[in-house]
Motif scaffolding. Structure first.
Motif, PDB file in Angstrom:
ATOM      1  N   ASP A 195      -9.287  -5.922   0.254  1.00 32.49           N
ATOM      2  CA  ASP A 195      -9.225  -7.341   0.655  1.00 32.49           C
ATOM      3  C   ASP A 195      -7.996  -7.635   1.511  1.00 32.49           C
ATOM      4  N   GLY A 196      -7.661  -6.696   2.384  1.00 32.44           N
ATOM      5  CA  GLY A 196      -6.535  -6.884   3.289  1.00 32.44           C
ATOM      6  C   GLY A 196      -5.182  -6.545   2.720  1.00 32.44           C
ATOM      7  N   ASN A 197      -5.113  -6.222   1.430  1.00 29.39           N
ATOM      8  CA  ASN A 197      -3.848  -5.874   0.774  1.00 29.39           C
ATOM      9  C   ASN A 197      -3.660  -4.357   0.795  1.00 29.39           C
ATOM     10  N   GLU A 198      -2.571  -3.910   1.399  1.00 27.29           N
ATOM     11  CA  GLU A 198      -2.319  -2.477   1.475  1.00 27.29           C
ATOM     12  C   GLU A 198      -1.799  -1.961   0.140  1.00 27.29           C
ATOM     13  N   LEU A 199      -2.554  -1.024  -0.454  1.00 25.37           N
ATOM     14  CA  LEU A 199      -2.151  -0.436  -1.727  1.00 25.37           C
ATOM     15  C   LEU A 199      -1.421   0.883  -1.531  1.00 25.37           C
ATOM     16  N   PHE A 200      -1.763   1.575  -0.449  1.00 23.53           N
ATOM     17  CA  PHE A 200      -1.133   2.878  -0.213  1.00 23.53           C
ATOM     18  C   PHE A 200      -1.206   3.225   1.261  1.00 23.53           C
ATOM     19  N   SER A 201      -0.161   3.875   1.751  1.00 24.00           N
ATOM     20  CA  SER A 201      -0.138   4.469   3.086  1.00 24.00           C
ATOM     21  C   SER A 201       0.903   5.575   3.065  1.00 24.00           C
ATOM     22  N   GLY A 202       0.457   6.805   3.254  1.00 23.56           N
ATOM     23  CA  GLY A 202       1.405   7.901   3.198  1.00 23.56           C
ATOM     24  C   GLY A 202       0.752   9.253   3.361  1.00 23.56           C
ATOM     25  N   SER A 203       1.533  10.265   3.144  1.00 26.61           N
ATOM     26  CA  SER A 203       1.088  11.647   3.318  1.00 26.61           C
ATOM     27  C   SER A 203       0.499  12.197   2.018  1.00 26.61           C
ATOM     28  N   ILE A 204      -0.625  12.914   2.169  1.00 26.14           N
ATOM     29  CA  ILE A 204      -1.239  13.614   1.033  1.00 26.14           C
ATOM     30  C   ILE A 204      -1.516  15.033   1.507  1.00 26.14           C
ATOM     31  N   GLY A 205      -0.596  15.912   1.230  1.00 29.85           N
ATOM     32  CA  GLY A 205      -0.681  17.260   1.769  1.00 29.85           C
ATOM     33  C   GLY A 205      -1.876  18.064   1.289  1.00 29.85           C
TER      34      GLY A 205
END
Length: 294
Positions: A195-205
């Motif tokens: 719903d437009g809310n960022e829960l996660f953004s990052g690296s997942i190797g």
């Protein structure tokens, strides 16, 4: 839209050993003026005729977009477990029995992409996941909710599963509600919004980096949800060939023209033009094939 083809932007005509160069525009004009009644492989691109299978491109300018308002399920299939899929009230109803996985067989196969899904949960939304890079039930990646309001990455590589926690913000989900999920995946990076809310953004190797389709999974308790709308496109400007693709021949009613196309995506490999008393003329396109609409 541009003519789906397989070349460098120029055509080569072969007839009686002579060669002549023509532009892509000439061939496109030729096909338009011939008014060839092609098969439903091209009719499927008519958004008004079949919105559930329209816009098969995998670019931001021409995303793959699926709704279920016409009663068509968009070619979603069960990849694992026992699942009942049916379209009702303009949405794809998914009834999961225990451990399951579903995927959209019509979706383009991309390595890096953006996926938007609107999903209404009929039962408590827990122990489910959004899948991407789906090849088969033994090979895919995804972001999953573990039932404790935690999100994890999930991988299935040659039948071996792996998972791990990712630093997400809490976001409560409830039955009877529709949620807008957005997942972006780019090589070893991923992002999740609800719903437009960022829960996660990052690296997942640990993510496998491969071309694949999109889907969802469920495990443990039986549960149902409704997929209302899907938007999906690649971030690399296109997609790679479907390994199951075959070249098939489509011929005009007069027999004067045949188009040889990819049966899983209307990519033209070559044309054959015929005239009584003359040698057949073969029209070839690009050496480097295109697998998505631009």
């Amino acid at each position: 839209m541009g003519l789906p083809s397989s070349g460098k932007g120029r055509m080569e005509l072969k007839s009686n050993g002579k060669r002549a160069k023509f532009s892509v525009i000439l061939t496109a004009m030729l096909m338009l003026t011939l008014a060839v009644p092609w098969s439903s492989a091209f009719a499927a691109q008519d958004e008004e005729a079949n919105p559930a299978k329209a816009a098969v491109g995998a670019t931001p300018a021409n995303p793959y977009h699926v709704t279920f308002e016409d009663g068509n399920n968009g070619d979603w299939k069960a990849g694992d477990g026992t699942v009942t899929l049916n379209v009702k009230d303009g949405a794809l109803n998914v009834d999961n029995r225990g451990r399951t996985a579903i995927y959209d067989n019509q979706a383009p196969s991309v390595k890096n992409g953006y996926l938007s899904m609107k999903v209404r949960f009929e039962s408590e939304p827990k122990q489910f996941g959004i899948l991407f890079r789906y090849i088969d039930k033994n090979n895919y990646a995804g972001l999953i909710q573990d039932g404790q309001n935690n999100w994890l990455y999930y991988t299935m590589i040659n039948g071996q599963e792996g998972y791990g926690g990712i630093a997400t913000k809490p976001y409560n989900l409830a039955a009877g509600q529709t949620y807008h999920f957005e997942v972006t995946f780019d090589d070893g990076n991923a992002a999740l919004k609800i719903d437009g809310n960022e829960l996660f953004s990052g690296s997942i190797g640990a993510l496998p980096v491969q071309n694949g389709k999109i889907g969802m999974r469920s495990w443990f308790a039986n549960k149902s949800w409704n997929i209302e709308e899907v938007t999906y496109y690649g971030l690399d400007g296109g997609s790679e060939p479907n390994p199951d693709a075959e070249i098939i021949e489509l011929t005009s009613s007069s027999g004067a023209v045949s188009a040889f196309v990819d049966n899983t995506f209307p990519r033209v490999d070559h044309y054959v033009l015929r005239a009584e008393g003359e040698d057949d003329v073969e029209v070839y396109a690009q050496e480097d094939p295109g697998y998505s609409l631009r």
